[in-house]
Design a protein around this motif. Structure first.
Motif, mmCIF file in Angstrom:
data_model
loop_
_atom_site.group_PDB
_atom_site.id
_atom_site.type_symbol
_atom_site.label_atom_id
_atom_site.label_comp_id
_atom_site.label_asym_id
_atom_site.label_seq_id
_atom_site.Cartn_x
_atom_site.Cartn_y
_atom_site.Cartn_z
ATOM 1 N N TRP A 293 42.844 41.530 42.202
ATOM 2 C CA TRP A 293 43.930 41.594 41.236
ATOM 3 C C TRP A 293 43.481 42.178 39.898
ATOM 4 O O TRP A 293 42.468 41.754 39.344
ATOM 5 C CB TRP A 293 44.520 40.220 40.978
ATOM 6 N N LEU A 294 44.241 43.117 39.416
ATOM 7 C CA LEU A 294 44.254 43.467 38.002
ATOM 8 C C LEU A 294 45.380 42.639 37.401
ATOM 9 O O LEU A 294 46.543 42.811 37.787
ATOM 10 C CB LEU A 294 44.532 44.959 37.818
ATOM 11 N N ASN A 295 45.075 41.715 36.520
ATOM 12 C CA ASN A 295 46.064 40.824 35.917
ATOM 13 C C ASN A 295 46.727 39.946 36.989
ATOM 14 O O ASN A 295 47.823 40.266 37.477
ATOM 15 C CB ASN A 295 47.139 41.612 35.162
ATOM 16 N N PRO A 296 46.084 38.859 37.387
ATOM 17 C CA PRO A 296 46.668 38.002 38.423
ATOM 18 C C PRO A 296 48.078 37.542 38.063
ATOM 19 O O PRO A 296 48.386 37.274 36.897
ATOM 20 C CB PRO A 296 45.702 36.813 38.476
ATOM 21 N N PRO A 297 48.964 37.469 39.063
ATOM 22 C CA PRO A 297 50.345 37.044 38.808
ATOM 23 C C PRO A 297 50.449 35.545 38.600
ATOM 24 O O PRO A 297 49.467 34.806 38.694
ATOM 25 C CB PRO A 297 51.065 37.487 40.086
ATOM 26 N N GLN A 298 51.674 35.114 38.342
ATOM 27 C CA GLN A 298 51.925 33.686 38.146
ATOM 28 C C GLN A 298 51.594 32.888 39.397
ATOM 29 O O GLN A 298 51.027 31.795 39.324
ATOM 30 C CB GLN A 298 53.396 33.491 37.765
ATOM 31 N N ALA A 299 51.959 33.445 40.564
ATOM 32 C CA ALA A 299 51.702 32.729 41.815
ATOM 33 C C ALA A 299 51.652 33.717 42.966
ATOM 34 O O ALA A 299 52.303 34.761 42.936
ATOM 35 C CB ALA A 299 52.786 31.688 42.074
ATOM 36 N N THR A 300 50.853 33.378 43.976
ATOM 37 C CA THR A 300 50.853 34.105 45.246
ATOM 38 C C THR A 300 50.812 33.090 46.377
ATOM 39 O O THR A 300 50.144 32.058 46.273
ATOM 40 C CB THR A 300 49.650 35.057 45.391
ATOM 41 N N THR A 301 51.540 33.399 47.434
ATOM 42 C CA THR A 301 51.480 32.592 48.648
ATOM 43 C C THR A 301 51.530 33.543 49.834
ATOM 44 O O THR A 301 51.987 34.687 49.705
ATOM 45 C CB THR A 301 52.649 31.596 48.744
#
Length: 196
Positions: free
Chosen positions: A11-19
């Motif tokens: 990730w470049l700039n991880p998001p709020q959430a991943t599933t």
């Protein structure tokens, strides 16, 4: 095309959430995230989310996603990135009340090209980037529509680029995107006839 695992990229700039849901990756953006440099708006944003892997010359990369765009500038697709001043994003973005297929090419400053695709909201969309010589050819399709060329853009064959799925939500608190595939293969054999 060879399927890539979501863990084959970073990730470049991880998001709020991943599933994960089976083989799909579901991404929820952070609030008011974007990629843009200067042109017309006067600001620089480099906090959107991109899951990137190596993208060598003479190769092609594809990303397929599904999203419902509700807020202006909600967007998802494929990013190609060399550094913070040299990158390309292509995908679907909500503007003027409709989803648009478009691309932003950035070499120090961003530009933006787009075309309305009113029936593409909440449908599977595949974005393909083919890198050959000094050029990136961007194409897109849905299961119901054939490949269409989005953009031909310059990129130095010596540039150490990465590419992969991206999404952001410049005007909203969150956008949820389901990415269903991520694949790498050989570059398209000609400019006008995509493979696959």
């Amino acid at each position: 095309m060879r399927t890539l695992g979501w863990d084959d990229a970073a990730w470049l700039n991880p998001p709020q959430a991943t599933t994960t849901d089976g083989t799909d990756l579901i991404v929820t953006t952070r609030e008011r995230t974007d990629f843009w440099r200067t042109t017309a708006y006067g600001f620089v944003h480099d906090d959107g989310h991109a899951l990137l892997t190596a993208f060598p010359t003479e190769s092609a990369i594809e990303v397929t996603f599904l999203a419902r765009f509700d807020t202006v500038y909600d967007q998802a697709g494929l990013m190609i990135r060399v550094d913070e001043q040299t990158w390309i994003k292509a995908g679907v973005e909500l503007t003027d009340g409709l989803p648009h297929l478009g691309a932003v090419v950035t070499h120090g400053r961003s530009d933006w090209s787009l075309s309305p695709v009113p029936d593409w909201n909440d449908h599977l969309v595949t974005i393909r980037a083919s890198r050959s010589g000094d050029a990136i050819t961007l194409r897109a399709r849905t299961p119901q529509s054939p490949w269409r060329t989005v953009r031909l853009a310059p990129l130095s064959p010596d540039a150490p680029a990465q590419a992969g799925p991206y999404c952001c939500s410049p005007q909203s608190t969150a956008l949820q995107v389901r990415f269903t595939s991520f694949a790498l293969g050989p570059a398209d054999p000609t400019l006008h006839t995509p493979s696959g």
